[in-house]
Motif scaffolding. Structure first.
Motif, mmCIF file in Angstrom:
data_model
loop_
_atom_site.group_PDB
_atom_site.id
_atom_site.type_symbol
_atom_site.label_atom_id
_atom_site.label_comp_id
_atom_site.label_asym_id
_atom_site.label_seq_id
_atom_site.Cartn_x
_atom_site.Cartn_y
_atom_site.Cartn_z
ATOM 1 N N GLY A 149 0.785 -1.228 0.000
ATOM 2 C CA GLY A 149 0.000 0.000 0.000
ATOM 3 C C GLY A 149 0.815 1.275 0.000
ATOM 4 O O GLY A 149 0.416 2.268 -0.621
ATOM 5 N N SER A 150 1.973 1.274 0.679
ATOM 6 C CA SER A 150 2.711 2.536 0.826
ATOM 7 C C SER A 150 4.185 2.436 0.456
ATOM 8 O O SER A 150 4.885 3.446 0.470
ATOM 9 C CB SER A 150 2.597 3.037 2.279
ATOM 10 N N GLY A 151 4.658 1.246 0.106
ATOM 11 C CA GLY A 151 6.077 1.082 -0.199
ATOM 12 C C GLY A 151 6.522 1.862 -1.417
ATOM 13 O O GLY A 151 7.637 2.403 -1.451
ATOM 14 N N GLY A 152 5.664 1.944 -2.439
ATOM 15 C CA GLY A 152 6.026 2.677 -3.639
ATOM 16 C C GLY A 152 6.263 4.152 -3.362
ATOM 17 O O GLY A 152 7.230 4.748 -3.866
ATOM 18 N N GLY A 153 5.398 4.749 -2.542
ATOM 19 C CA GLY A 153 5.569 6.153 -2.175
ATOM 20 C C GLY A 153 6.821 6.378 -1.354
ATOM 21 O O GLY A 153 7.494 7.414 -1.481
ATOM 22 N N LEU A 154 7.152 5.401 -0.509
ATOM 23 C CA LEU A 154 8.369 5.496 0.303
ATOM 24 C C LEU A 154 9.611 5.506 -0.590
ATOM 25 O O LEU A 154 10.503 6.345 -0.439
ATOM 26 C CB LEU A 154 8.426 4.319 1.277
ATOM 27 N N MET B 176 6.920 10.849 2.956
ATOM 28 C CA MET B 176 5.641 11.362 3.422
ATOM 29 C C MET B 176 4.974 10.408 4.396
ATOM 30 O O MET B 176 4.346 10.830 5.356
ATOM 31 C CB MET B 176 4.722 11.619 2.227
ATOM 32 N N VAL B 177 5.117 9.092 4.149
ATOM 33 C CA VAL B 177 4.404 8.118 4.979
ATOM 34 C C VAL B 177 4.927 8.098 6.403
ATOM 35 O O VAL B 177 4.283 7.535 7.294
ATOM 36 C CB VAL B 177 4.496 6.697 4.380
#
Length: 201
Positions: free
Chosen positions: A127-132, A143-144
């Motif tokens: 869910g959030s690894g790509g943004g990290l 951001m996360v």
């Protein structure tokens, strides 16, 4: 079909968010495409490594690669037009992507018989690894890790699925609504997790 549509929405949202960061950092067209792809598929790639799925499994997602490519291309060609709509709908689409990707990652880990810890990690990374990865490559504070409550909603999805509290189509639909609503409330009302800093000497 419903999950595929949600994945398409999430892929578009994550791809465009990566392209926006790349353009803000004044990267060239290759950098824009690369950061867009990384944001959309990076979390899934790391998840696959950690739960024992061959990384080459990513190449079976041909349709989603095409969706990502054309989303980024349209944004590069018409940034001013699309940014108007992105400010209105971008965060909502991102919330849909976060919820659907996190739940898919968790379900993937459960199907492979992994323990609860692996299910939660799979949900958070998908869910959030790509943004990290996007923020690290762009030399930004992820951001996360400091913005509104974000990755926590992916963790909640992994916990519910890993504990077996959600089973069947209707239960998954309710969980999806909960995660999207939670994420929307997070950025609408600026919810943040507690901060702890070291006082200056």
């Amino acid at each position: 079909m419903t999950w595929d549509m949600l994945t398409v929405i999430g892929t578009i949202a994550f791809s465009i968010s990566g392209a926006i960061v790349a353009m803000e950092e004044d990267l060239d067209i290759f950098g824009v495409l690369f950061l867009g792809f990384i944001t959309a598929f990076g979390g899934g790639a790391i998840r696959n490594i950690l739960i024992g799925v061959p990384v080459s499994e990513l190449w079976s997602q041909g349709l989603f690669f095409q969706v990502s490519f054309f989303s980024i291309l349209l944004f590069v060609l018409f940034p001013n037009i699309l940014m108007k709509h992105w400010h209105s709908w971008g965060s909502f689409f991102d919330a849909i992507g976060l919820a659907s990707f996190a739940m898919q990652g968790a379900l993937f880990a459960v199907e492979m018989g992994h323990p609860l810890s692996a299910v939660i990690v799979a949900a958070v990374l998908t869910g959030s690894g790509g943004g990290l990865i996007r923020d690290v490559l762009a030399n930004r504070k992820p951001m996360v890790l400091h913005s509104e409550v974000y990755a926590l909603w992916a963790l909640v999805g992994g916990l519910f699925i890993g504990m077996g509290w959600v089973t069947g189509g209707f239960g998954l639909f309710l969980l999806f609504v909960l995660l999207v609503s939670g994420r929307v409330c997070s950025y609408r009302f600026q919810w943040k997790l507690p901060h702890r800093t070291i006082p200056s000497m």
